[in-house]
Design an enzyme around this catalytic site. Structure first.
Site, mmCIF file in Angstrom:
data_model
loop_
_atom_site.group_PDB
_atom_site.id
_atom_site.type_symbol
_atom_site.label_atom_id
_atom_site.label_comp_id
_atom_site.label_asym_id
_atom_site.label_seq_id
_atom_site.Cartn_x
_atom_site.Cartn_y
_atom_site.Cartn_z
ATOM 1 C CG ASP A 262 21.901 48.146 50.583
ATOM 2 O OD1 ASP A 262 20.731 48.156 50.148
ATOM 3 O OD2 ASP A 262 22.615 47.144 50.553
ATOM 4 C CG ASP B 214 18.367 48.006 46.663
ATOM 5 O OD1 ASP B 214 19.273 47.978 45.799
ATOM 6 O OD2 ASP B 214 18.138 47.077 47.442
ATOM 7 C CD GLU B 215 23.995 48.356 46.369
ATOM 8 O OE1 GLU B 215 24.925 48.385 47.201
ATOM 9 O OE2 GLU B 215 23.565 47.317 45.877
#
Length: 133
Positions: A9, A105-106
């Site tokens: 993350d 974003d992860e």
């Protein structure tokens, strides 16, 4: 065999990308917003300094400014973030072909039985790779 799944993350992703291009904003409270001219004036991302002041993702820019009048704002540049997200995706794929996206974003990496190393070793390699990227 026990499975090893890593959750990657990239915290404060949009704000972190913007700090690469605007180093003068590092350490100052800063948010990335939608485009206020299109009535999208909400906080999409914030740096750790803004977070420490109680600024939250999805609140309005006006709410954020009430908490911090000297707040710096940057209008989101989604193509730039997609380019960085693609680079981060490629970084994760260095360690396994079993990568699932959790958003820009992860990611989730299944590193079970990896010949590269165990989950902890791969975690460190991914972190180190971010600095080299």
């Amino acid at each position: 065999m026990q499975r090893a799944i890593l959750h990657v993350d990239y915290n404060n992703f949009y704000a972190s990308v913007e700090e690469l291009f605007h180093p003068e904003l590092r350490g100052k409270p800063m948010i990335v917003t939608g485009d206020p001219s299109e009535r999208h004036g909400i906080v999409l991302s914030k740096n750790n300094t803004a977070k420490s002041l109680g600024i939250k993702t999805a609140e309005t820019v006006a709410q954020a400014r009430a908490k911090c009048p000297n707040l710096a704002t940057v209008v989101a540049d989604m193509p730039k973030y997609y380019q960085f997200a693609d680079g981060l995706w490629q970084l994760c794929q260095r360690y396994t072909d079993r990568v699932e996206s959790g958003g820009d974003d992860e990611a989730y990496l299944d590193v079970s039985g990896s010949v590269v190393g165990d989950g902890k070793a791969i975690d460190h390699m991914v972190r180190d790779g971010l600095w080299d990227a």
